[in-house]
Every structure is written in structure tokens, then in C-alpha cells.
Design a protein around this motif. Structure first.
Motif, PDB file in Angstrom:
ATOM      1  N   GLY A 120      -7.236   0.090  -6.914  1.00 15.94           N
ATOM      2  CA  GLY A 120      -6.174  -1.021  -6.812  1.00 15.94           C
ATOM      3  C   GLY A 120      -5.315  -1.138  -7.965  1.00 15.94           C
ATOM      4  O   GLY A 120      -5.110  -0.148  -8.775  1.00 15.94           O
ATOM      5  N   THR A 121      -4.668  -2.171  -8.364  1.00 15.69           N
ATOM      6  CA  THR A 121      -3.930  -2.558  -9.423  1.00 15.69           C
ATOM      7  C   THR A 121      -4.262  -4.003  -9.923  1.00 15.69           C
ATOM      8  O   THR A 121      -4.055  -4.902  -9.391  1.00 15.69           O
ATOM      9  CB  THR A 121      -2.683  -2.932  -8.697  1.00 15.69           C
ATOM     10  OG1 THR A 121      -2.000  -1.594  -8.193  1.00 15.69           O
ATOM     11  CG2 THR A 121      -1.509  -2.979 -10.139  1.00 15.69           C
ATOM     12  N   ILE A 173       0.911  -1.194  -0.012  1.00 18.04           N
ATOM     13  CA  ILE A 173       0.046  -0.043   0.112  1.00 18.04           C
ATOM     14  C   ILE A 173       0.740   1.352   0.124  1.00 18.04           C
ATOM     15  O   ILE A 173       1.720   1.600   1.063  1.00 18.04           O
ATOM     16  CB  ILE A 173      -0.792   0.053   1.177  1.00 18.04           C
ATOM     17  CG1 ILE A 173      -1.848  -1.469   1.255  1.00 18.04           C
ATOM     18  CG2 ILE A 173      -1.896   1.106   1.165  1.00 18.04           C
ATOM     19  CD1 ILE A 173      -2.570  -1.639   0.068  1.00 18.04           C
ATOM     20  N   SER A 196      -7.089   0.291  -0.994  1.00 12.87           N
ATOM     21  CA  SER A 196      -6.824  -0.968  -1.647  1.00 12.87           C
ATOM     22  C   SER A 196      -6.245  -2.112  -0.561  1.00 12.87           C
ATOM     23  O   SER A 196      -6.331  -1.726   0.535  1.00 12.87           O
ATOM     24  CB  SER A 196      -5.511  -0.630  -2.595  1.00 12.87           C
ATOM     25  OG  SER A 196      -5.393  -1.888  -3.352  1.00 12.87           O
ATOM     26  N   ARG A 221       6.533   2.229  -2.780  1.00 14.53           N
ATOM     27  CA  ARG A 221       6.073   1.663  -3.966  1.00 14.53           C
ATOM     28  C   ARG A 221       7.602   0.814  -4.164  1.00 14.53           C
ATOM     29  O   ARG A 221       8.516   1.099  -4.248  1.00 14.53           O
ATOM     30  CB  ARG A 221       6.018   2.504  -5.194  1.00 14.53           C
ATOM     31  CG  ARG A 221       4.457   3.374  -4.986  1.00 14.53           C
ATOM     32  CD  ARG A 221       4.498   4.362  -6.177  1.00 14.53           C
ATOM     33  NE  ARG A 221       4.296   3.711  -7.475  1.00 14.53           N
ATOM     34  CZ  ARG A 221       3.081   3.471  -8.311  1.00 14.53           C
ATOM     35  NH1 ARG A 221       1.888   3.831  -7.602  1.00 14.53           N
ATOM     36  NH2 ARG A 221       2.937   2.913  -9.398  1.00 14.53           N
TER      37      ARG A 221
HETATM   38  S1  SF4 Z   1      -1.229   1.533  -6.321  1.00 15.13           S
HETATM   39 FE1  SF4 Z   1      -2.665   2.910  -6.130  1.00 15.13          FE
HETATM   40  S2  SF4 Z   1      -4.440   1.739  -5.342  1.00 15.13           S
HETATM   41 FE2  SF4 Z   1      -2.499   0.629  -4.962  1.00 15.13          FE
HETATM   42  S3  SF4 Z   1      -1.653   1.018  -3.018  1.00 15.13           S
HETATM   43 FE3  SF4 Z   1      -0.890   2.531  -4.349  1.00 15.13          FE
HETATM   44  S4  SF4 Z   1      -1.948   4.459  -4.632  1.00 15.13           S
HETATM   45 FE4  SF4 Z   1      -3.306   2.898  -3.688  1.00 15.13          FE
END
Ligand code: SF4
Length: 524
Positions: free
Chosen positions: A264-265, A215, A223, A336
């Protein structure tokens, strides 16, 4: 602590428009609304606004302490440390602020029965008042909503020329020159695309896949981490398929114009699960005659050659690969878990597999990033040469981890500026792109907007439909919000799905009932 203002009105009308304008000039202020006849809120306040309506006039008066005015004027850019507020208010014995700076203005009201033009008159007066008080101009004038182009679109559709639109945006809404031109360019492109869709009985479909590998720090989409919720994927998909079959049956007399799989993804599920989802869609909907079919692949760490090949088995026309930033340090900081190199590799792989409409999303205003870091991201993106670029200004929504743990990031700046947005616009122009949609968000870093740029023929149809609210969007999945647009686009109603995964699965029949009610009452 933020500043505290009081807003008093003698009638219950346009208070939230006025409130939003005050917040646009004073983003850190807490504004307490109260009405004549009620008890005046107690405490120490930095400023008092009063709005008094009569049958023929509106008058506004304002008073602010010297300290608050100095603090406001010194706050030239938005940063996390701006949260430090005004100490040392000057208060009288009764708790009132000592009005160190005062200003009153008034304007006539031509016709209370014409609510729209009365609202415009009141907002314009408030804007002019705040402008006179602070010396500030807002790029979008008194348009505080999230869809500033909607008004320009209405003007265009009413047959106004560009010059007439320019004049009205400036005179009625006080919009600055740069944003006026941005609005005009955008709505002309939007209109061309909207006109190519089914005006009658056309709709769009959104499919939500609410899983992500980790997340992100700034996520506000609710998500779910794939490693924690892996067991929920199967029951989730079963409920989702039930919802898709229901939509297909209920909307069988309608034409599906665009399909968007987001999250989400969506690519956080396996290649096999992705194929199963696409097969289910193919079984239930006509995918061959779509104006657009987008899969928001999203995070590069979830995209594999297998999954890209699965997408190529179906008529997917557009995908999104989202770097957000091309600075590794920031990616690590915001949670990320992918590398800059992964983004590049996946992009090149997608190109080699034949994807000819690839969007990239970036975010400006990320923690620790200023003009140099954003320029680095833009330069790396230019090397990859995508077909469209979406520039988001970071919105510090409540409940994101970034906001919850903002104290931990105190030394890190959150920077956004007109010049950063201009650098993004100029990078997009260098890649042959022009703006095709834009929207604003509440709590956005600085007074900026999100802008989608695209090459000719590569604009995201679904994005435009979301912004201009021209046709119904049926939405499937947890947390998905269906929007029924009817009565020639004049009315909008929503049907929300529950956000919680377990609830969604267990209460799927209730979600279908909500949709059924909307379809029967608004679309038939
Ligand atoms: S990719 Fe988008 S939906 Fe997934 S955790 Fe990151 S911000 Fe949230």
C-alpha cells in the motif's frame, strides 16, 4: 500460445531446478514434468528433455522441432507480442515431436551424499547443455533464484577472497563477468551494514498500511482503494495496534534494529491518522536507537506538507518518494493519478523540511516505454538528486490488471534491455551511488534484476535484511508475512497474516496466535 515442452526424469530429484533453468532459456515455454514409469503426457510438444541419473552419472538429452528452434532464435527481445507461439509442429503418428535438433551431454556425480555439490553439478550440466543448444548465455548463469547475492555472501563470510569468489561464481555457477562484479560490490556493502546490527537478538519490524488512492495497473500487492475502503481504516488501525502491542511485549528482550512502514501507500491515510500510528509505535518500541526508520511515502499524490511535518516529529530517517516514471503519458496509462510536476514539488518540499535520505523508485519495462522514455525519467531524477535510487524491472505477475488486460495493450511494447539497465546504473553512478542490494522476480520482463543504488551511508538497511535473511522480521498488518530466522541463519519459518481486510480485523487474535507459536518455538 507459448511453446510446450516435456521434461522426463528417472528420479524425483532436482526437477524444479532443471525446470527453472529451462524456463530461463525459454521464458514463454510451458514445461510439463513427468517421471519414468508414468504415462507419457499426450499431445504435441515442441521439445523433449530427458534427465537420467545413475549412481555415478547424470545424462541429459534434448530434442526440439526445427520450427520451435527458429522461433526461439528469432525472439531477440521480450515483448508482449512474443506470446505468439509456434504453429505447424511436425508430429509423428504417435504424437511425438520430430526431433529436428538433438543434443546429449553427461557428467559424473562424485557423491550423492553431498546434495549441494551434486545439485550444482546437475544445474551446471543443464546450463551448459542449454547454452550449447541455443548459443545463449544467461547473465546470472545457472542461478535462477530471486536472491543471487546470497551465495556470494556465503562465500564472503566463509573468508574467500574476491578472486576466489570470482572464480567460483564463474566455474561453479557460470555467472557472467558483469554480474559477478555487481554481486561482489553489492555483498561487500551489505556485509558492512549487517555487521553494524545486533548479531544476537536483533530484529526488524514491518508495518503494512494496505490502502492506496487508486490501484496501479501493475499492482500485485493486494492494496485497497481508499475511497472504497475508507470506513475500514479505523477498525484496521485498531487491529494493527493490538498486533503492535503484542509484538512489543513478546519481543521486549530483543533489540529493534530497523522499522519499515510500507504498503500500500502509508501516506494515503490522513496526517492525524499517521501521527496516531507513529505515536503508537513510539509508545511501544524504542525508536531512538534504530539503525533505520523508513516510511515508504510512495505515491506523490498522497504526500502533503502536513504529513511530512508529522514524520519530522518522529525519528524517521529515510523516506521513499516513488515517481516510477517521469513520463506523464505512462503515468496516465498505468493508473497512477499524479503528475510528473507533483513528484518534483513533493521531493523539493521534503528536502526543504530536512529529509536528508530520500529514495526514489523507478520501473523499467513499463508499457510503451523504451530507452528514450527511461532516459527522460533518469534525467529528471538526476535533476532532483535523491540519495538512493531503486530500479525495478517490471514483473508481469499473475492477477495484475496489466496482465489480465494484456490483450488491450497488445500494440504497446514491454521493453527492457541490458542497455536500459546500464543507463540506470550509469545515472546512479553520476549521482555518486553504487549498488547495495539486488533481487530478481519470477516473470520479470527480460532476464534482469531489481537493483538498489545508494550514496555512502544512505543504503536501505531493511532492504538488505529482506534479501539476505540475516535476522527475523516481525510483520504487522493484513497480508504481512513474518519471517523467523533462527539456528544461526540456517533456518527460516514464516507466519502469514490473512490478506483480506475484514478477515484481518475479525481474526486478529488468530494472527497473534500464529506469531506467538513462531516466537516461542523458533526464537526462544
Ligand atoms: S502504489 Fe503500490 S501498492 Fe498502491 S496500487 Fe500502486 S503498486 Fe499497488
Amino acid at each position: 500460445m507459448p511453446s510446450e515442452f516435456r521434461l522426463r526424469l528417472n528420479r524425483h530429484i532436482f526437477e524444479y531446478d532443471i525446470y527453472n533453468l529451462i524456463r530461463s532459456f525459454f521464458p514463454l515455454a510451458e514445461v510439463k514434468i513427468w517421471y519414468e514409469g508414468e504415462t507419457k503426457p499426450e499431445g504435441t510438444f515442441d521439445a523433449d528433455f530427458s534427465v537420467d541419473y545413475t549412481d555415478t552419472r547424470v545424462s541429459i538429452s534434448f530434442g526440439m522441432t526445427d520450427e520451435a528452434l527458429v522461433l526461439y532464435k528469432s525472439a531477440s527481445s521480450v515483448s508482449a507480442s512474443d506470446d505468439a507461439g509456434a504453429d505447424g509442429k511436425i508430429v509423428t503418428g504417435g504424437g511425438d515431436v520430430l526431433l529436428a535438433s538433438e543434443l546429449s551431454m553427461e557428467a559424473p556425480i562424485a557423491n550423492w551424499d553431498d546434495r549441494v555439490s551434486t545439485k550444482n553439478d546437475v544445474k551446471r550440466l543443464v546450463y551448459q547443455h542449454l547454452h550449447a543448444l541455443t548459443g545463449q548465455e544467461l547473465p546470472w548463469g545457472d542461478l535462477t533464484g530471486i536472491r543471487p547475492t546470497k551465495i556470494a555472501m556465503q562465500m564472503l563470510e566463509s573468508g574467500m577472497t574476491d578472486d576466489e569468489m570470482r572464480e567460483e561464481l564463474r566455474e561453479i555457477y557460470c555467472v557472467g563477468e558483469a554480474k559477478t562484479e555487481l554481486a561482489l560490490t553489492t555483498v561487500h556493502r551489505e556485509k558492512k551494514l549487517i555487521d553494524s546490527l545486533h548479531a544476537e537478538k536483533g530484529y526488524s519490524l514491518y508495518v503494512g498500511i494496505p490502502f492506496c488512492p487508486t490501484i496501479c495497473l501493475y499492482c500485485s500487492f493486494g492494496s485497497h482503494r481508499m475511497d472504497t475502503y475508507r470506513d475500514m481504516v479505523k477498525p484496521y488501525f485498531e487491529a494493527l495496534y493490538k498486533e503492535l502491542r503484542f509484538i512489543s511485549e513478546e519481543m521486549k528482550d530483543w533489540h529493534l534494529d530497523s522499522l519499515y512502514i510500507g504498503g500500500g501507500t502509508p501516506t494515503s491515510v490522513s496526517a492525524e491518522q499517521l501521527r496516531e500510528l507513529l505515536q503508537e509505535l513510539e509508545k511501544n518500541f524504542d525508536l531512538e536507537n534504530l539503525a533505520e526508520f523508513t516510511i515508504e511515502a510512495g505515491r506523490p499524490d498522497t504526500i502533503t506538507e502536513d504529513k511530512l511535518r508529522v514524520m519530522r516529529e518522529f525519528p524517521v530517517t529515510r523516506i521513499s518518494i516513488n515517481p516510477q516514471t517521469m513520463n506523464q503519458k505512462t503515468l496516465d496509462l498505468i493508473g497512477r493519478h499524479h503528475t510528473v510536476e507533483q513528484t518534483r514539488e513533493i521531493f523539493l518540499l521534503a528536502r526543504s523540511l530536512g529529509f536528508d535520505n530520500i529514495n526514489m523508485d523507478i520501473i523499467v519495462g513499463l508499457p510503451g516505454e523504451g530507452a528514450a522514455e527511461v532516459q527522460e525519467t533518469l534525467d529528471r531524477i538526476k535533476e532532483m538528486d535523491p540519495d538512493s535510487l531503486t530500479v525495478h524491472s517490471l514483473a508481469l505477475k499473475r492477477a495484475t490488471r496489466l496482465n489480465l488486460f494484456k490483450d488491450s495493450y497488445e500494440p504497446i511494447s514491454f521493453e527492457n534491455s541490458e542497455s536500459i539497465m546500464e543507463a540506470a546504473a550509469s545515472c546512479a553512478a553520476d549521482m555518486g551511488m553504487s549498488p547495495y542490494y539486488l533481487y530478481r522476480q519470477k516473470n520479470m520482463a527480460g532476464n534482469f534484476e531489481n537493483v538498489g543504488y545508494a550514496r555512502p551511508g544512505k543504503a536501505g538497511v531493511y532492504n538488505i535484511l529482506i534479501m539476505e535473511e540475516r535476522q527475523s522480521i516481525l510483520a504487522a498488518g493484513s497480508g504481512a508475512s513474518t519471517k523467523f530466522v533462527f539456528d544461526g541463519g540456517r533456518r527460516i519459518e514464516r507466519a502469514e497474516n490473512v490478506k483480506d481486510l475484514h478477515n484481518y480485523v475479525e481474526r486478529i487474535d488468530e494472527m497473534l496466535e500464529r506469531k506467538k507459536y513462531g516466537i516461542e518455538n523458533y526464537l526462544k
